[in-house]
Motif scaffolding. Structure first.
Motif, PDB file in Angstrom:
ATOM      1  N   PRO A  57     -62.121  18.851 -12.797  1.00  0.00           N
ATOM      2  CA  PRO A  57     -62.539  18.398 -12.227  1.00  0.00           C
ATOM      3  C   PRO A  57     -64.082  18.000 -12.267  1.00  0.00           C
ATOM      4  CG  PRO A  57     -61.364  19.512 -11.474  1.00  0.00           C
ATOM      5  CD  PRO A  57     -61.068  19.638 -12.676  1.00  0.00           C
ATOM      6  N   ALA A  58     -64.736  17.242 -12.206  1.00  0.00           N
ATOM      7  CA  ALA A  58     -66.378  17.182 -12.032  1.00  0.00           C
ATOM      8  C   ALA A  58     -66.734  17.979 -10.040  1.00  0.00           C
ATOM      9  CB  ALA A  58     -66.753  16.246 -11.774  1.00  0.00           C
ATOM     10  N   PRO A  59     -67.383  18.162 -10.291  1.00  0.00           N
ATOM     11  CA  PRO A  59     -67.762  18.958  -9.027  1.00  0.00           C
ATOM     12  C   PRO A  59     -67.915  17.764  -7.625  1.00  0.00           C
ATOM     13  CG  PRO A  59     -69.502  19.881 -10.880  1.00  0.00           C
ATOM     14  CD  PRO A  59     -68.740  18.585 -11.030  1.00  0.00           C
ATOM     15  N   GLU A  60     -68.180  16.270  -8.325  1.00  0.00           N
ATOM     16  CA  GLU A  60     -67.906  15.243  -7.202  1.00  0.00           C
ATOM     17  C   GLU A  60     -66.199  15.600  -6.800  1.00  0.00           C
ATOM     18  OE1 GLU A  60     -69.739  15.567 -10.169  1.00  0.00           O
ATOM     19  OE2 GLU A  60     -71.979  14.311  -9.316  1.00  0.00           O
ATOM     20  N   GLU A  61     -65.828  15.299  -8.008  1.00  0.00           N
ATOM     21  CA  GLU A  61     -64.104  15.040  -7.676  1.00  0.00           C
ATOM     22  C   GLU A  61     -63.915  15.955  -6.167  1.00  0.00           C
ATOM     23  OE1 GLU A  61     -61.975  15.171 -11.190  1.00  0.00           O
ATOM     24  OE2 GLU A  61     -63.079  13.116 -11.626  1.00  0.00           O
ATOM     25  N   MET A  93     -70.334  21.388   4.482  1.00  0.00           N
ATOM     26  CA  MET A  93     -70.434  21.190   2.170  1.00  0.00           C
ATOM     27  C   MET A  93     -71.964  20.402   2.160  1.00  0.00           C
ATOM     28  SD  MET A  93     -66.088  19.863   2.048  1.00  0.00           S
ATOM     29  CE  MET A  93     -66.532  19.407   0.694  1.00  0.00           C
ATOM     30  N   PHE A  94     -71.716  19.992   3.631  1.00  0.00           N
ATOM     31  CA  PHE A  94     -73.436  18.810   3.904  1.00  0.00           C
ATOM     32  C   PHE A  94     -74.655  19.394   3.417  1.00  0.00           C
ATOM     33  CE2 PHE A  94     -70.191  16.507   4.654  1.00  0.00           C
ATOM     34  CZ  PHE A  94     -70.129  15.128   4.345  1.00  0.00           C
ATOM     35  N   SER A  95     -75.355  18.456   2.569  1.00  0.00           N
ATOM     36  CA  SER A  95     -77.174  19.511   2.390  1.00  0.00           C
ATOM     37  C   SER A  95     -78.307  19.537   4.242  1.00  0.00           C
ATOM     38  CB  SER A  95     -77.948  18.706   1.802  1.00  0.00           C
ATOM     39  OG  SER A  95     -77.675  17.145   2.420  1.00  0.00           O
ATOM     40  N   ASN A  96     -77.571  18.955   4.831  1.00  0.00           N
ATOM     41  CA  ASN A  96     -77.678  19.234   6.577  1.00  0.00           C
ATOM     42  C   ASN A  96     -76.586  17.874   7.032  1.00  0.00           C
ATOM     43  OD1 ASN A  96     -79.008  15.887   6.369  1.00  0.00           O
ATOM     44  ND2 ASN A  96     -81.165  16.781   5.178  1.00  0.00           N
ATOM     45  N   GLN A  97     -77.338  17.929   7.965  1.00  0.00           N
ATOM     46  CA  GLN A  97     -76.168  17.283   9.337  1.00  0.00           C
ATOM     47  C   GLN A  97     -76.551  16.089   9.606  1.00  0.00           C
ATOM     48  OE1 GLN A  97     -76.178  19.139  13.019  1.00  0.00           O
ATOM     49  NE2 GLN A  97     -75.390  21.208  12.202  1.00  0.00           N
ATOM     50  N   GLU A  98     -78.072  15.586   9.342  1.00  0.00           N
ATOM     51  CA  GLU A  98     -77.980  14.501   8.670  1.00  0.00           C
ATOM     52  C   GLU A  98     -77.805  13.070   7.366  1.00  0.00           C
ATOM     53  OE1 GLU A  98     -79.353  12.899  12.258  1.00  0.00           O
ATOM     54  OE2 GLU A  98     -79.172  14.775  12.113  1.00  0.00           O
ATOM     55  N   SER A  99     -77.309  13.565   6.608  1.00  0.00           N
ATOM     56  CA  SER A  99     -76.437  13.425   5.473  1.00  0.00           C
ATOM     57  C   SER A  99     -76.478  12.117   5.548  1.00  0.00           C
ATOM     58  CB  SER A  99     -75.691  13.804   5.078  1.00  0.00           C
ATOM     59  OG  SER A  99     -76.346  14.970   3.893  1.00  0.00           O
ATOM     60  N   PRO A 100     -76.773  10.893   4.948  1.00  0.00           N
ATOM     61  CA  PRO A 100     -76.445   9.346   5.813  1.00  0.00           C
ATOM     62  C   PRO A 100     -74.833   9.106   4.403  1.00  0.00           C
ATOM     63  CG  PRO A 100     -77.964   9.902   3.625  1.00  0.00           C
ATOM     64  CD  PRO A 100     -77.428  10.667   3.767  1.00  0.00           C
ATOM     65  N   VAL A 101     -74.194   8.553   5.594  1.00  0.00           N
ATOM     66  CA  VAL A 101     -73.062   7.662   5.047  1.00  0.00           C
ATOM     67  C   VAL A 101     -72.696   6.114   5.554  1.00  0.00           C
ATOM     68  CG1 VAL A 101     -70.865   7.846   6.018  1.00  0.00           C
ATOM     69  CG2 VAL A 101     -71.852   9.638   6.402  1.00  0.00           C
ATOM     70  N   LEU A 102     -72.780   6.229   4.320  1.00  0.00           N
ATOM     71  CA  LEU A 102     -72.832   4.331   4.286  1.00  0.00           C
ATOM     72  C   LEU A 102     -71.163   3.502   3.995  1.00  0.00           C
ATOM     73  CD1 LEU A 102     -75.325   4.169   1.748  1.00  0.00           C
ATOM     74  CD2 LEU A 102     -75.603   3.749   4.010  1.00  0.00           C
ATOM     75  N   LYS A 147     -74.439  21.036  -2.672  1.00  0.00           N
ATOM     76  CA  LYS A 147     -73.572  19.908  -0.972  1.00  0.00           C
ATOM     77  C   LYS A 147     -74.261  18.569  -1.506  1.00  0.00           C
ATOM     78  CE  LYS A 147     -74.535  24.356   1.082  1.00  0.00           C
ATOM     79  NZ  LYS A 147     -74.607  24.749   2.942  1.00  0.00           N
ATOM     80  N   VAL A 148     -72.847  17.908  -0.340  1.00  0.00           N
ATOM     81  CA  VAL A 148     -72.928  17.046  -0.623  1.00  0.00           C
ATOM     82  C   VAL A 148     -74.258  16.041   0.349  1.00  0.00           C
ATOM     83  CG1 VAL A 148     -72.085  14.732   0.431  1.00  0.00           C
ATOM     84  CG2 VAL A 148     -71.170  16.754  -0.300  1.00  0.00           C
ATOM     85  N   SER A 149     -75.475  15.491  -1.086  1.00  0.00           N
ATOM     86  CA  SER A 149     -75.988  14.289   0.189  1.00  0.00           C
ATOM     87  C   SER A 149     -76.218  13.011   0.291  1.00  0.00           C
ATOM     88  CB  SER A 149     -77.292  14.968  -0.857  1.00  0.00           C
ATOM     89  OG  SER A 149     -77.010  13.747  -1.629  1.00  0.00           O
ATOM     90  N   GLU A 150     -75.481  12.992   0.425  1.00  0.00           N
ATOM     91  CA  GLU A 150     -74.967  11.460   0.597  1.00  0.00           C
ATOM     92  C   GLU A 150     -73.172  10.691   0.600  1.00  0.00           C
ATOM     93  OE1 GLU A 150     -76.227   7.162  -0.918  1.00  0.00           O
ATOM     94  OE2 GLU A 150     -77.746   8.303  -0.570  1.00  0.00           O
ATOM     95  N   LEU A 151     -72.887   9.635   1.013  1.00  0.00           N
ATOM     96  CA  LEU A 151     -71.947   9.816   0.693  1.00  0.00           C
ATOM     97  C   LEU A 151     -71.503   8.588   1.232  1.00  0.00           C
ATOM     98  CD1 LEU A 151     -69.024  11.000   0.731  1.00  0.00           C
ATOM     99  CD2 LEU A 151     -69.053  10.818   3.520  1.00  0.00           C
TER     100      LEU A 151
END
Length: 156
Positions: A57-61, A93-102, A147-151
């Protein structure tokens, strides 16, 4: 005449014994020939190749699966301390605590309408407070460090 009869019987017995000996010798010879005959050629066995292994599986998955599990764990936490501990683990798991969630609220002809943008920390606190995970991950972006940068989320 008795001598002739005995001589004739003896001759006959001798001839009969020689014939039996030849006959038995001939049978043994055939057995040896049959035993030394080359074995039949081996039957080729067709080896079935196993099906190829499914691609990794891809890293994103992988990240999306972990996050879904974390979101469900936070929403189902029994008390605030357990939820806070899960939130801190998830934030790693995130690059920072302010990573955007849309959160997509509507999509038509490929044009997406989003709810008010939020950050991952605020979204995780929302999950803790409402104890409901009503969204699923529809898009995830990773940075160079994995690390997750956007969700991007959608309603279930």
């Amino acid at each position: 005449m008795k001598k002739n009869l005995i001589a004739f019987s003896a001759n006959r017995a001798l001839i009969l014994a020689v014939l039996i000996t030849f006959a038995m010798g001939a049978c043994k010879g055939k057995k040896k020939v049959a035993e030394t005959a080359p074995p039949p050629p081996p039957v080729e066995q067709v080896k079935e190749t196993p099906p190829p292994a499914p691609p990794a599986p891809a890293p994103e998955e992988v990240a999306a699966q972990k996050l879904e599990g974390s979101f469900n764990q936070i929403a189902a936490a029994g008390n605030a301390s357990i939820a806070n501990q899960s939130i801190e683990e998830t934030l790693r798991m995130f690059s920072n605590q302010e990573s955007p969630v849309l959160i997509v609220i509507h999509e038509e002809n490929g044009i997406k309408d989003y709810d008010e943008p939020t950050t991952i920390r605020k979204y995780l606190e929302y999950l803790k407070d409402t104890k409901k995970n009503l969204n699923y991950i529809s898009d995830i972006r990773l940075d160079a460090n994995g690390k997750v940068s956007e969700l991007e989320l959608r309603r279930k």
